[in-house]
Design a protein around this motif. Structure first.
Motif, short mmCIF file in Angstrom:
data_model
loop_
_atom_site.label_atom_id
_atom_site.label_comp_id
_atom_site.label_asym_id
_atom_site.label_seq_id
_atom_site.Cartn_x
_atom_site.Cartn_y
_atom_site.Cartn_z
N GLY A 44 67.19 43.27 -62.66
CA GLY A 44 67.49 42.35 -63.75
C GLY A 44 66.50 42.45 -64.90
N ARG A 45 66.76 41.63 -65.90
CA ARG A 45 65.99 41.64 -67.14
C ARG A 45 64.92 40.56 -67.12
N ALA A 46 63.83 40.82 -67.80
CA ALA A 46 62.72 39.87 -67.86
C ALA A 46 63.04 38.74 -68.83
N THR A 47 62.97 37.52 -68.33
CA THR A 47 63.09 36.32 -69.16
C THR A 47 62.03 35.33 -68.69
N ALA A 48 61.66 34.42 -69.56
CA ALA A 48 60.60 33.47 -69.24
C ALA A 48 60.96 32.60 -68.05
N ASP A 49 62.23 32.25 -67.88
CA ASP A 49 62.60 31.36 -66.78
C ASP A 49 62.60 32.07 -65.44
N ARG A 50 62.40 33.39 -65.42
CA ARG A 50 62.32 34.11 -64.15
C ARG A 50 60.86 34.30 -63.69
N LEU A 51 59.91 33.86 -64.47
CA LEU A 51 58.51 34.11 -64.17
C LEU A 51 58.12 33.60 -62.79
N LEU A 52 58.63 32.42 -62.40
CA LEU A 52 58.29 31.83 -61.11
C LEU A 52 59.54 31.62 -60.25
N GLU A 53 60.57 32.43 -60.43
CA GLU A 53 61.79 32.20 -59.66
C GLU A 53 61.58 32.42 -58.17
N TRP A 54 60.52 33.10 -57.79
CA TRP A 54 60.22 33.38 -56.39
C TRP A 54 59.46 32.25 -55.71
N ARG A 55 58.99 31.28 -56.47
CA ARG A 55 58.10 30.26 -55.91
C ARG A 55 58.80 29.41 -54.86
N ARG A 56 58.11 29.21 -53.73
CA ARG A 56 58.58 28.34 -52.66
C ARG A 56 57.46 27.39 -52.24
N LEU B 233 57.26 37.98 -74.43
CA LEU B 233 58.67 38.32 -74.19
C LEU B 233 59.50 38.23 -75.47
N ALA B 234 59.08 37.36 -76.40
CA ALA B 234 59.82 37.24 -77.66
C ALA B 234 59.73 38.52 -78.49
N ARG B 235 58.73 39.34 -78.24
CA ARG B 235 58.56 40.59 -78.98
C ARG B 235 59.03 41.79 -78.18
N CYS B 236 59.57 41.55 -76.99
CA CYS B 236 60.00 42.66 -76.14
C CYS B 236 61.42 43.12 -76.47
N ARG B 237 61.66 44.38 -76.23
CA ARG B 237 63.03 44.87 -76.29
C ARG B 237 63.83 44.24 -75.16
N GLU B 238 65.12 44.15 -75.34
CA GLU B 238 65.96 43.44 -74.38
C GLU B 238 66.05 44.13 -73.03
N ASP B 239 65.65 45.39 -72.95
CA ASP B 239 65.75 46.10 -71.67
C ASP B 239 64.49 45.97 -70.82
N ALA B 240 63.59 45.04 -71.17
CA ALA B 240 62.36 44.87 -70.41
C ALA B 240 62.71 44.43 -68.98
N PRO B 241 62.20 45.14 -67.96
CA PRO B 241 62.59 44.83 -66.58
C PRO B 241 61.82 43.63 -66.02
N ALA B 242 62.50 42.86 -65.20
CA ALA B 242 61.86 41.70 -64.57
C ALA B 242 60.78 42.12 -63.59
N ALA B 243 60.82 43.36 -63.11
CA ALA B 243 59.85 43.82 -62.11
C ALA B 243 58.41 43.74 -62.61
N ASP B 244 58.22 43.69 -63.92
CA ASP B 244 56.86 43.64 -64.46
C ASP B 244 56.38 42.22 -64.77
N LEU B 245 57.14 41.21 -64.36
CA LEU B 245 56.75 39.84 -64.70
C LEU B 245 55.47 39.40 -64.00
N LEU B 246 55.26 39.84 -62.75
CA LEU B 246 54.01 39.50 -62.08
C LEU B 246 52.82 40.11 -62.80
N ALA B 247 52.98 41.36 -63.23
CA ALA B 247 51.92 42.01 -63.98
C ALA B 247 51.70 41.31 -65.32
N LEU B 248 52.76 40.75 -65.88
CA LEU B 248 52.63 40.00 -67.12
C LEU B 248 51.74 38.76 -66.91
N ALA B 249 51.97 38.06 -65.80
CA ALA B 249 51.13 36.89 -65.50
C ALA B 249 49.67 37.29 -65.30
#
Length: 398
Positions: free
Chosen positions: A57-69, A204-220
């Motif tokens: 999937g694509r990187a979006t701000a609301d997916r940053l913590l979607e894994w949290r339990r 993320l506002a400056r990212c191209r739309e194809d930015a992968p969600a896989a890099d969101l942890l590295a973003l944090a």
């Protein structure tokens, strides 16, 4: 072997720190010191589980913590138990490590029965300590400039909360310093998480739309690194995850971030609460994962009054490390009165505009007598530590 395992459980991650006679060392999960609260069938545990949940999937701000339990779920705590066992070279699922004791830094929101969850997961019996006391233990155990005597303010900034506590530091002739509480905790429903969300949104506002969600942890991770770099410079260029995908370079300016409405109200509340808790401190001790942002330190510094603010080199591990020190250093704290102290909870909304930017914080809500998540509570005679002169590091002895 013997030692203490300090745990700082925040909203999205836990930091464990192990003390074995030297300095507390972060355990981590093999990939990060900050262990994500991620787990589940087919996902694994910690960083690996969070990464797998973001595999597509694509990187979006609301997916940053979607894994949290839930961090207090048995699945996460047993995973932590197994990780600590591997770190110590012990068999997994073999019960608590012999000679080791868990110490919880009990921030706001910590369940009243958290010790039971820890014990049921096989980590053994646990102690608890409040964020302010844990932070001061981290300060006491730090070499270098000694802690000043007089009025003292401890400010522990978590991911979604801040705790401010007033103390008085007294050093008697021939003895170690003694810290006495002079009032209740002030709890703010603001922390460092909103800063992370702000900068993540800008990247993320400056990212191209194809930015992968896989890099969101590295973003944090990159956000925390950027915050640390801002302590050395007024402005830095973004070099973290997605940097190569930005349609224009992003220059992060500390003053500009601090002025953003998303975090400016929290800074104002922090400043107001600090002045209300200890109007004229001789020193301020600042730490916790949210303290990595230099604006937190600036909000508490008062050059006109000569107030010094101490903040360690790695604020993200302060509370876990301080919790690990607590069993050895709690005799440096005067016993809390049997009645304890109430907790002042300050609403998250800023003060009314007509009171001015430097006015005191709004009237606290009705104080609670439950101190389960805000401090160590009263001492019992059988819980006292050995003579502090026997356990203090050399740089703390008179």
């Amino acid at each position: 072997m013997s030692g203490f395992l300090g745990l700082d459980v925040q909203h999205s991650g836990t930091v464990p720190a192990l003390l074995e006679g030297g300095r507390p060392l972060p355990v981590g999960d093999g990939l990060r010191v900050w262990i994500p609260h991620a787990y589940g069938e087919g996902l694994g545990w910690g960083s690996a589980a969070a990464q797998r949940s973001l595999a597509s999937g694509r990187a979006t701000a609301d997916r940053l913590l979607e894994w949290r339990r839930d961090p207090w779920d048995a699945e996460f705590l047993t995973g932590l138990r197994d990780r600590v066992a591997r770190y110590l070279g012990l068999p997994e699922r073999g019960g608590p490590a012999p000679g080791y004791r868990v110490v919880l830094c009990a921030g706001p929101g910590t369940p009243a029965d958290a010790e039971e969850y820890v014990e049921e997961a096989g980590l053994g019996g646990a102690l608890r300590v409040g964020p302010a006391e844990a932070l001061l233990c981290r300060r006491l155990a730090s070499p270098g400039q000694p802690l000043l005597t007089g009025a003292l303010l401890a400010v522990a900034v978590g991911e979604r909360w801040s705790v401010l506590a007033p103390f008085r530091a007294i050093r008697s002739d021939g003895g170690p310093i003694v810290l006495t509480r002079t009032g209740p905790d002030t709890v703010l429903a603001r922390g460092g998480g909103e800063w992370t969300e702000l900068l993540v949104g800008r990247v993320l506002a400056r990212c191209r739309e194809d930015a992968p969600a896989a890099d969101l942890l590295a973003l944090a991770d990159g956000v925390q690194e950027c915050a640390a770099r801002l302590a050395q410079a007024d402005a830095v260029e973004w070099q973290g995850a997605y940097a190569e995908r930005l349609f224009a370079p992003l220059v992060v300016r500390g003053a500009e971030l601090a002025a953003d409405p998303a975090v400016a109200g929290g800074l104002r509340l922090l400043r107001q609460a600090a002045r209300a808790a200890v109007p004229h401190p001789s020193s301020v001790v600042l730490g916790g994962p949210g303290a990595v942002w230099p604006a937190m330190r600036s909000a508490l510094t008062d050059p006109a009054a000569g107030v010094s603010v101490w903040c360690g080199p790695d604020p993200a591990t302060d509370l876990a490390a301080g919790a690990a020190w607590w069993p050895l250093l709690r005799s440096c704290f005067a016993p809390v009165p049997s009645a304890g102290y109430a907790v002042h909870a300050v609403p998250a909304t800023p003060a009314q505009p007509d009171r001015g930017p430097d006015a005191a914080s709004s009237t606290p809500s009705t104080p609670s007598t439950d101190r389960s998540g805000s401090g160590p509570g009263p001492f019992s005679p059988d819980s006292r530590c050995p003579d502090p002169l026997e356990v203090l590091p050399p740089w703390m002895r008179p």
